[in-house]
Scaffold this motif. Structure first.
Motif, PDB file in Angstrom:
ATOM      1  N   VAL A  92       0.855  -1.183   0.000  1.00 21.94           N
ATOM      2  CA  VAL A  92       0.000   0.000   0.000  1.00 21.94           C
ATOM      3  C   VAL A  92       0.893   1.235   0.000  1.00 21.94           C
ATOM      4  CG1 VAL A  92      -2.010  -1.065   1.100  1.00 21.94           C
ATOM      5  CG2 VAL A  92      -0.163  -0.140   2.522  1.00 21.94           C
ATOM      6  N   PHE A  93       0.336   2.362  -0.463  1.00 21.36           N
ATOM      7  CA  PHE A  93       1.138   3.588  -0.561  1.00 21.36           C
ATOM      8  C   PHE A  93       0.210   4.796  -0.574  1.00 21.36           C
ATOM      9  CE2 PHE A  93       3.629   6.651  -3.319  1.00 21.36           C
ATOM     10  CZ  PHE A  93       4.638   6.890  -2.394  1.00 21.36           C
ATOM     11  N   ASN A  94       0.484   5.740   0.287  1.00 15.26           N
ATOM     12  CA  ASN A  94      -0.271   6.994   0.319  1.00 15.26           C
ATOM     13  C   ASN A  94       0.573   8.024   1.058  1.00 15.26           C
ATOM     14  OD1 ASN A  94      -2.054   9.103   0.476  1.00 15.26           O
ATOM     15  ND2 ASN A  94      -3.714   7.944   1.411  1.00 15.26           N
ATOM     16  N   PRO A  95       1.379   8.813   0.340  1.00 15.83           N
ATOM     17  CA  PRO A  95       2.286   9.758   0.993  1.00 15.83           C
ATOM     18  C   PRO A  95       1.546  10.706   1.934  1.00 15.83           C
ATOM     19  CG  PRO A  95       2.757   9.619  -1.349  1.00 15.83           C
ATOM     20  CD  PRO A  95       1.467   8.873  -1.128  1.00 15.83           C
ATOM     21  N   LYS A  96       2.112  10.886   3.123  1.00 18.73           N
ATOM     22  CA  LYS A  96       1.508  11.778   4.114  1.00 18.73           C
ATOM     23  C   LYS A  96       2.602  12.242   5.071  1.00 18.73           C
ATOM     24  CE  LYS A  96      -2.534  12.033   7.155  1.00 18.73           C
ATOM     25  NZ  LYS A  96      -3.706  11.281   7.682  1.00 18.73           N
ATOM     26  N   ILE A 147      12.612  10.779  -0.018  1.00 20.43           N
ATOM     27  CA  ILE A 147      12.251  11.720  -1.072  1.00 20.43           C
ATOM     28  C   ILE A 147      11.299  12.757  -0.483  1.00 20.43           C
ATOM     29  CG2 ILE A 147      11.283  11.989  -3.382  1.00 20.43           C
ATOM     30  CD1 ILE A 147      13.830  10.247  -3.234  1.00 20.43           C
ATOM     31  N   GLY A 148      11.723  13.999  -0.439  1.00 16.83           N
ATOM     32  CA  GLY A 148      10.924  15.043   0.182  1.00 16.83           C
ATOM     33  C   GLY A 148       9.583  15.276  -0.473  1.00 16.83           C
ATOM     34  N   ALA A 149       9.510  15.062  -1.777  1.00 16.01           N
ATOM     35  CA  ALA A 149       8.258  15.307  -2.506  1.00 16.01           C
ATOM     36  C   ALA A 149       7.177  14.293  -2.160  1.00 16.01           C
ATOM     37  CB  ALA A 149       8.520  15.294  -4.015  1.00 16.01           C
ATOM     38  N   THR A 150       7.586  13.152  -1.631  1.00 17.33           N
ATOM     39  CA  THR A 150       6.619  12.101  -1.272  1.00 17.33           C
ATOM     40  C   THR A 150       6.897  11.642   0.164  1.00 17.33           C
ATOM     41  OG1 THR A 150       8.104  10.456  -2.268  1.00 17.33           O
ATOM     42  CG2 THR A 150       6.288  11.284  -3.639  1.00 17.33           C
ATOM     43  N   PRO A 151       6.480  12.401   1.163  1.00 20.34           N
ATOM     44  CA  PRO A 151       6.769  12.036   2.558  1.00 20.34           C
ATOM     45  C   PRO A 151       6.156  10.682   2.919  1.00 20.34           C
ATOM     46  CG  PRO A 151       5.094  13.752   2.448  1.00 20.34           C
ATOM     47  CD  PRO A 151       5.632  13.589   1.055  1.00 20.34           C
ATOM     48  N   ALA A 153       7.314   8.213   5.738  1.00 17.90           N
ATOM     49  CA  ALA A 153       8.109   7.638   6.828  1.00 17.90           C
ATOM     50  C   ALA A 153       7.653   6.231   7.201  1.00 17.90           C
ATOM     51  CB  ALA A 153       8.051   8.553   8.055  1.00 17.90           C
ATOM     52  N   ALA A 154       6.348   6.027   7.377  1.00 18.00           N
ATOM     53  CA  ALA A 154       5.862   4.703   7.786  1.00 18.00           C
ATOM     54  C   ALA A 154       6.021   3.691   6.650  1.00 18.00           C
ATOM     55  CB  ALA A 154       4.404   4.791   8.223  1.00 18.00           C
ATOM     56  N   TYR A 155       5.685   4.097   5.436  1.00 21.02           N
ATOM     57  CA  TYR A 155       5.861   3.233   4.268  1.00 21.02           C
ATOM     58  C   TYR A 155       7.325   2.819   4.132  1.00 21.02           C
ATOM     59  CZ  TYR A 155       6.285   2.107  -0.743  1.00 21.02           C
ATOM     60  OH  TYR A 155       6.576   1.509  -1.946  1.00 21.02           O
ATOM     61  N   SER A 156       8.226   3.795   4.270  1.00 24.46           N
ATOM     62  CA  SER A 156       9.650   3.511   4.131  1.00 24.46           C
ATOM     63  C   SER A 156      10.151   2.594   5.235  1.00 24.46           C
ATOM     64  CB  SER A 156      10.438   4.823   4.141  1.00 24.46           C
ATOM     65  OG  SER A 156      10.058   5.649   3.058  1.00 24.46           O
ATOM     66  N   ALA A 157       9.678   2.832   6.462  1.00 25.06           N
ATOM     67  CA  ALA A 157      10.091   1.991   7.581  1.00 25.06           C
ATOM     68  C   ALA A 157       9.633   0.550   7.383  1.00 25.06           C
ATOM     69  CB  ALA A 157       9.531   2.553   8.885  1.00 25.06           C
ATOM     70  N   ALA A 158       8.409   0.377   6.912  1.00 24.90           N
ATOM     71  CA  ALA A 158       7.897  -0.975   6.671  1.00 24.90           C
ATOM     72  C   ALA A 158       8.732  -1.690   5.608  1.00 24.90           C
ATOM     73  CB  ALA A 158       6.436  -0.918   6.247  1.00 24.90           C
ATOM     74  N   ASN A 194      -3.945   5.676  -8.137  1.00 23.55           N
ATOM     75  CA  ASN A 194      -5.373   5.993  -8.207  1.00 23.55           C
ATOM     76  C   ASN A 194      -6.088   5.748  -6.884  1.00 23.55           C
ATOM     77  OD1 ASN A 194      -4.488   4.933 -11.108  1.00 23.55           O
ATOM     78  ND2 ASN A 194      -6.129   6.427 -11.386  1.00 23.55           N
ATOM     79  N   THR A 195      -5.401   5.140  -5.921  1.00 20.61           N
ATOM     80  CA  THR A 195      -6.027   4.907  -4.624  1.00 20.61           C
ATOM     81  C   THR A 195      -6.043   6.167  -3.758  1.00 20.61           C
ATOM     82  OG1 THR A 195      -3.959   4.147  -3.584  1.00 20.61           O
ATOM     83  CG2 THR A 195      -5.352   2.478  -4.660  1.00 20.61           C
ATOM     84  N   PHE A 196      -5.213   7.156  -4.115  1.00 20.56           N
ATOM     85  CA  PHE A 196      -5.212   8.395  -3.327  1.00 20.56           C
ATOM     86  C   PHE A 196      -5.219   9.663  -4.189  1.00 20.56           C
ATOM     87  CE2 PHE A 196      -0.798   7.044  -3.763  1.00 20.56           C
ATOM     88  CZ  PHE A 196      -0.136   8.196  -4.153  1.00 20.56           C
ATOM     89  N   MET A 197      -5.320   9.491  -5.521  1.00 16.53           N
ATOM     90  CA  MET A 197      -5.451  10.630  -6.431  1.00 16.53           C
ATOM     91  C   MET A 197      -6.546  10.341  -7.449  1.00 16.53           C
ATOM     92  SD  MET A 197      -1.594  12.060  -7.305  1.00 16.53           S
ATOM     93  CE  MET A 197      -0.896  10.516  -7.917  1.00 16.53           C
ATOM     94  N   THR A 198      -7.143  11.384  -7.982  1.00 15.37           N
ATOM     95  CA  THR A 198      -8.108  11.205  -9.062  1.00 15.37           C
ATOM     96  C   THR A 198      -7.364  10.864 -10.341  1.00 15.37           C
ATOM     97  OG1 THR A 198      -8.050  13.519  -9.759  1.00 15.37           O
ATOM     98  CG2 THR A 198      -9.624  12.923  -8.002  1.00 15.37           C
ATOM     99  N   GLU A 199      -8.093  10.359 -11.343  1.00 12.51           N
ATOM    100  CA  GLU A 199      -7.467  10.038 -12.627  1.00 12.51           C
ATOM    101  C   GLU A 199      -6.810  11.269 -13.229  1.00 12.51           C
ATOM    102  OE1 GLU A 199      -5.909   7.865 -15.491  1.00 12.51           O
ATOM    103  OE2 GLU A 199      -7.119   6.990 -13.883  1.00 12.51           O
ATOM    104  N   GLU A 200      -7.460  12.401 -13.099  1.00 11.25           N
ATOM    105  CA  GLU A 200      -6.903  13.653 -13.627  1.00 11.25           C
ATOM    106  C   GLU A 200      -5.609  14.026 -12.911  1.00 11.25           C
ATOM    107  OE1 GLU A 200      -8.212  18.354 -14.262  1.00 11.25           O
ATOM    108  OE2 GLU A 200      -9.635  16.900 -13.455  1.00 11.25           O
TER     109      GLU A 200
END
Length: 255
Positions: A92-96, A147-151, A153-158, A194-200
């Motif tokens: 899973v992935f959702n930068p925050k 990568i600063g543009a995509t924070p 931390a939890a995703y990276s740690a996992a 597409n799980t955290f952004m619209t298609e556009e």
């Protein structure tokens, strides 16, 4: 064909990297058991890959639940008689931003990415113990380089845990001739965005990352699938415990 008669289980196989990897294994003679969280999406992927239903079957469930990984392995063995390769791909992935991340979101990453891969690999290794085999985990470039543009931390740690786990399993399981390796992708154009952004938003945002990669483009699912197949194959029979960046040159440096 490198995988003629081999049995391969793939988590996160309904779309993106997992589905493309399944297609490549199928093209090289393998039988494939796919896991996916959404039963309808998984069923559609199975039909798309193998309309006959003879070489590809599905096992639906959330990989964060221990029973899901065990069921995937059990289905492979009961239907095809053995398990030769596990591709631990679900994620899973959702930068925050770190300061905004809550406990539920933290657990989501750890449960899906790290715990899911850990116990699915354990189930697979028990099935491979007498015959040997290969486990390939999907890790991440973000576990190697922030990568600063995509924070993340939890995703990276996992995913850093996935990388460390593979090295440890490579040592522990070598006596059983089970190899364990990781591919670590950078930005790959898959439906996960597409799980955290619209298609556009996806259409507008993803091309901005092309130049982030020294080779000048984002990755495609096939780029990662080919690396996975290599690590799973006899061509890599003397490779274990490796984290292979498949990242268009990102971890090499900046242009």
């Amino acid at each position: 064909m490198r995988f003629e008669g081999k049995v391969v289980a793939i988590t996160g196989g309904s779309s993106g990297i997992g589905k493309e990897t399944a297609a490549r294994f199928l093209a090289e003679g393998a039988f494939v058991v796919l896991n996916g969280r959404d039963p309808a999406k998984l069923e559609a992927a199975v039909r798309d890959l193998d309309p006959t239903g003879q070489k590809v079957i599905g096992s639906a469930g959330d990989i964060a639940l221990l029973a899901t990984g065990q069921a995937l392995v059990d289905l492979a063995v009961s239907r095809f008689g053995k398990l030769d390769v596990l591709v631990n791909n679900a994620g899973v992935f959702n930068p925050k931003p770190f300061l905004d991340l809550n406990e539920k979101e933290y657990d989501w990453y750890l449960d899906t990415i790290l715990k899911g891969k850990f116990f699915t690999a354990q189930a697979a290794a028990k099935a491979m113990k007498e015959t040997g085999g290969a486990i390939v985990q999907t890790g991440s470039m973000w576990a190697i380089q922030a990568i600063g543009a995509t924070p993340s931390a939890a995703y990276s740690a996992a995913n850093a845990g996935v990388h460390a786990m593979a090295r440890n399993l490579a040592i522990e399981l070598a006596r059983y001739k089970i190899r364990v390796n990781v591919v670590a992708p950078a930005v790959v154009e898959t439906p996960i965005y597409n799980t955290f952004m619209t298609e556009e938003q996806v259409e507008k945002t993803l091309p901005t990352f092309d130049a982030f990669h020294p080779l000048g483009r984002n990755g495609k699912p096939r780029d990662i699938a080919e690396a996975i197949l290599f690590l799973a194959s006899e061509d890599a029979s003397w490779i274990t415990g490796v984290v292979l960046p498949v990242d268009g040159g990102v971890t090499a440096g900046r242009v």
